[in-house]
Every structure is written in structure tokens, then in C-alpha cells.
Design a protein around this motif. Structure first.
Motif, PDB file in Angstrom:
ATOM      1  N   THR A   1      -3.797   8.393   3.954  1.00  0.00           N
ATOM      2  CA  THR A   1      -4.270   7.696   2.759  1.00  0.00           C
ATOM      3  C   THR A   1      -3.262   7.686   1.617  1.00  0.00           C
ATOM      4  O   THR A   1      -3.209   6.727   0.844  1.00  0.00           O
ATOM      5  N   LEU A   2      -2.467   8.728   1.505  1.00  0.00           N
ATOM      6  CA  LEU A   2      -1.558   8.876   0.368  1.00  0.00           C
ATOM      7  C   LEU A   2      -0.099   8.753   0.761  1.00  0.00           C
ATOM      8  O   LEU A   2       0.719   8.201   0.015  1.00  0.00           O
ATOM      9  N   ASP A   3       0.253   9.256   1.923  1.00  0.00           N
ATOM     10  CA  ASP A   3       1.648   9.277   2.347  1.00  0.00           C
ATOM     11  C   ASP A   3       2.055   7.919   2.908  1.00  0.00           C
ATOM     12  O   ASP A   3       1.225   7.059   3.187  1.00  0.00           O
ATOM     13  N   CYS A   4       3.356   7.725   3.067  1.00  0.00           N
ATOM     14  CA  CYS A   4       3.896   6.480   3.601  1.00  0.00           C
ATOM     15  C   CYS A   4       4.841   6.802   4.751  1.00  0.00           C
ATOM     16  O   CYS A   4       6.040   6.554   4.667  1.00  0.00           O
ATOM     17  N   PRO A   5       4.342   7.359   5.838  1.00  0.00           N
ATOM     18  CA  PRO A   5       5.239   7.846   6.896  1.00  0.00           C
ATOM     19  C   PRO A   5       5.989   6.757   7.624  1.00  0.00           C
ATOM     20  O   PRO A   5       7.004   7.029   8.258  1.00  0.00           O
ATOM     21  N   MET A   6       5.540   5.492   7.536  1.00  0.00           N
ATOM     22  CA  MET A   6       6.200   4.435   8.301  1.00  0.00           C
ATOM     23  C   MET A   6       7.299   3.743   7.517  1.00  0.00           C
ATOM     24  O   MET A   6       7.979   2.865   8.044  1.00  0.00           O
TER      25      MET A   6
ATOM     26  N   ALA B   1      14.192   0.986   4.021  1.00  0.00           N
ATOM     27  CA  ALA B   1      13.305  -0.085   3.588  1.00  0.00           C
ATOM     28  C   ALA B   1      13.027  -0.021   2.094  1.00  0.00           C
ATOM     29  O   ALA B   1      12.731  -1.022   1.475  1.00  0.00           O
ATOM     30  N   ILE B   2      13.094   1.180   1.506  1.00  0.00           N
ATOM     31  CA  ILE B   2      12.782   1.336   0.101  1.00  0.00           C
ATOM     32  C   ILE B   2      13.953   0.867  -0.762  1.00  0.00           C
ATOM     33  O   ILE B   2      13.791   0.410  -1.874  1.00  0.00           O
ATOM     34  N   ARG B   3      15.175   0.980  -0.277  1.00  0.00           N
ATOM     35  CA  ARG B   3      16.355   0.644  -1.083  1.00  0.00           C
ATOM     36  C   ARG B   3      16.379  -0.837  -1.436  1.00  0.00           C
ATOM     37  O   ARG B   3      15.991  -1.663  -0.646  1.00  0.00           O
TER      38      ARG B   3
ATOM     39  N   SER C   1       6.576  14.558   0.757  1.00  0.00           N
ATOM     40  CA  SER C   1       6.862  13.280   1.395  1.00  0.00           C
ATOM     41  C   SER C   1       6.201  12.126   0.655  1.00  0.00           C
ATOM     42  O   SER C   1       6.821  11.097   0.385  1.00  0.00           O
ATOM     43  N   ALA C   2       4.940  12.295   0.300  1.00  0.00           N
ATOM     44  CA  ALA C   2       4.169  11.203  -0.293  1.00  0.00           C
ATOM     45  C   ALA C   2       4.700  10.770  -1.648  1.00  0.00           C
ATOM     46  O   ALA C   2       4.571   9.600  -2.028  1.00  0.00           O
ATOM     47  N   THR C   3       5.289  11.696  -2.390  1.00  0.00           N
ATOM     48  CA  THR C   3       5.743  11.366  -3.744  1.00  0.00           C
ATOM     49  C   THR C   3       7.190  10.902  -3.788  1.00  0.00           C
ATOM     50  O   THR C   3       7.717  10.628  -4.866  1.00  0.00           O
ATOM     51  N   ARG C   4       7.836  10.776  -2.661  1.00  0.00           N
ATOM     52  CA  ARG C   4       9.219  10.296  -2.646  1.00  0.00           C
ATOM     53  C   ARG C   4       9.313   8.811  -2.913  1.00  0.00           C
ATOM     54  O   ARG C   4      10.301   8.331  -3.485  1.00  0.00           O
ATOM     55  N   PHE C   5       8.298   8.066  -2.477  1.00  0.00           N
ATOM     56  CA  PHE C   5       8.387   6.614  -2.502  1.00  0.00           C
ATOM     57  C   PHE C   5       7.371   5.945  -3.417  1.00  0.00           C
ATOM     58  O   PHE C   5       7.323   4.728  -3.499  1.00  0.00           O
ATOM     59  N   ARG C   6       6.541   6.712  -4.081  1.00  0.00           N
ATOM     60  CA  ARG C   6       5.568   6.115  -4.986  1.00  0.00           C
ATOM     61  C   ARG C   6       5.294   7.072  -6.137  1.00  0.00           C
ATOM     62  O   ARG C   6       5.476   8.280  -6.014  1.00  0.00           O
TER      63      ARG C   6
ATOM     64  N   PRO D   1       0.796  -1.222   0.000  1.00  0.00           N
ATOM     65  CA  PRO D   1       0.000   0.000   0.000  1.00  0.00           C
ATOM     66  C   PRO D   1       0.833   1.279   0.000  1.00  0.00           C
ATOM     67  O   PRO D   1       0.326   2.336  -0.321  1.00  0.00           O
ATOM     68  N   CYS D   2       2.083   1.201   0.397  1.00  0.00           N
ATOM     69  CA  CYS D   2       2.892   2.412   0.485  1.00  0.00           C
ATOM     70  C   CYS D   2       3.768   2.652  -0.740  1.00  0.00           C
ATOM     71  O   CYS D   2       4.469   3.656  -0.792  1.00  0.00           O
ATOM     72  N   VAL D   3       3.782   1.728  -1.679  1.00  0.00           N
ATOM     73  CA  VAL D   3       4.615   1.928  -2.864  1.00  0.00           C
ATOM     74  C   VAL D   3       3.846   1.749  -4.162  1.00  0.00           C
ATOM     75  O   VAL D   3       4.366   2.035  -5.233  1.00  0.00           O
TER      76      VAL D   3
END
Length: 234
Positions: A222-227, A232-234, A73-78, A30-32
Motif C-alpha cells: 500500500t505504501l511502498d513502491c517496490p516495482m 525510472a524515477i530519474r 524503501s517507501a520514503t525514497r521515492f515519495r 500511485p508510487c510517487v
């Protein structure tokens, strides 16, 4: 999925925290997953809200300000895209695809929403359907975040669409943020239930917001992935 435990030793809690941070991104889709913002630019969004004795701000400007706080923030990971519904011409059922899901899209999205002139009706159902199609919802996971301040006014049924999308989707989540809709004549109980049904049929949240800070919190949930950490993304 871990079940609820009333107590966990400190060592186990630490192990779980490290495990979550090191988890493969596939365990937290859900976060990516690609996301589409479905943005209300109908005529009612031009209405003014009184903030103080002599200070007013339009509804759409409140949403713009909230998005500007969350998008970096929200657009950094998705990848995030944008569909708008309701911008001019006046009193028409207008839906526009402004941006396909794009990496680091914060500035692009803000450029689009900053230029909107709210004037039309509210083709919410059509806009959500188009967003789902942009996400290729039958073949890929995706997230739709709907911002609305009123009811569907172009003969669509958000609930019926929600059921259809749920039946056909690979993995689609739809969240609905209802902004300053309570106690207004254009947002009756039936319309609220339609919007809730759209979200609930697709595993999403239906949340209300009356202030800019509440809008920010709604977009973050709903949109951001603060956790998700950069590690974890790398």
C-alpha cells in the motif's frame, strides 16, 4: 492499459519490461504521489500479544517494528507524512498532525511513532479527513494508508466519509490495514464493512494482518513502491 494475454513471445515480453522500466513517472502516479500514514495510537494498541512461553509484545510495538522495515524503501521515492489518532490523554478523541508529506521521512516518522503513548479513543474518520486535507485532495493526487486495530469510536462514519472524499477528490486512494481485529468484540461486522467501504470508495485495498510479517507485506503493498527502479524515477 494492456489487457490480459495468455501467451506473449519472449521478445515482446522483454520489450514490455524495458518499456515499463523506462516509463515516465507520470504513468505510474500511485508510487510517487504524496502519502499520509494514519496511525492508530488508541488505547487498544497498548494491549499485549503473546509470542512465546514468556515473551510478549504490545500491538503498537509490532506496528513500529513493521514500519521500521518498510519506511526506508517507501520514503525514497515519495514524500510521506503522518497523522496519529488516539494518543493520550486517556479516553479522548485525539487527532494530531505529526508531519506533513516530507522527502526521505523514514527517520522523522519513526521518531514520532516511537514516542506515542496509546490511550485515547478511535477517531478514525476525523483522522482520515484531516489526512486528505493535508494532501490537498481536491486539487492533487494522493494516497492515505490507514492502520487500525478497531472500530470508529468517536461518532464518525468511515463509509460516509469515503463517499464524500470520492465525490470531491481529484485522485485520492485510501488503503486500510486492519491489524489483529478479527474475533474481537470491539470490531463487529458493521465496523469491518465501514472500513472496507472507506477503502473501496476510494480505489484502495482493505487488508488484514495478524503478524508482523503480514503487517510488513501490507505496508509494502500500500505504501511502498517496490516495482519502481531508481532508473525510472530519474
Amino acid at each position: 492499459m494492456l489487457g490480459f494475454r495468455p501467451f506473449a513471445p519472449a521478445g515482446l515480453a522483454l520489450a514490455l519490461t524495458i518499456s515499463a522500466a523506462d516509463a515516465d513517472v507520470s504513468t505510474i502516479p500511485p508510487c510517487v504521489d504524496d502519502a499520509m500514514i494514519v496511525f492508530d495510537a488508541s488505547g487498544s494498541m497498548s494491549g499485549n500479544e503473546k509470542l512465546g512461553i514468556a515473551t510478549t509484545i504490545t500491538r503498537i510495538d509490532e506496528v513500529r517494528s513493521a514500519l521500521a522495515r518498510v519506511l526506508p524503501s517507501a520514503t525514497r521515492f515519495r514524500r510521506v507524512g503522518l497523522i496519529t489518532y488516539g494518543p493520550g490523554p486517556y479516553n479522548q478523541c485525539n487527532v494530531e498532525l505529526n508531519l506533513n508529506p516530507t522527502p526521505n521521512a523514514a527517520n522523522l516518522i519513526m521518531r514520532e511513532v516511537s514516542g506515542l503513548m496509546p490511550a485515547g479513543k478511535t477517531p478514525l474518520t476525523s483522522a482520515v479527513e484531516q489526512a486528505a486535507n493535508v494532501l490537498d485532495f481536491r486539487n492533487k493526487p494522493g494516497v492515505v494508508v490507514v492502520l487500525t486495530d478497531g472500530e470508529e469510536t468517536c461518532a464518525g462514519s468511515p463509509c460516509d466519509l469515503g463517499k464524500q472524499l470520492h465525490a470531491e477528490a481529484y485522485q485520492l486512494t485510501i488503503h486500510v490495514i486492519s491489524f489483529r481485529a478479527d474475533n474481537f468484540s470491539w470490531m463487529g461486522e458493521q465496523s469491518i464493512q465501514e472500513a472496507k467501504c472507506l477503502a473501496e470508495e476510494n480505489g484502495g485495498l482493505y487488508t488484514t494482518a495478524d503478524t508482523q510479517d503480514e503487517l510488513v507485506a501490507a505496508f509494502q503493498s500500500t505504501l511502498d513502491c517496490p516495482m519502481i527502479s531508481e532508473r525510472a524515477i530519474r
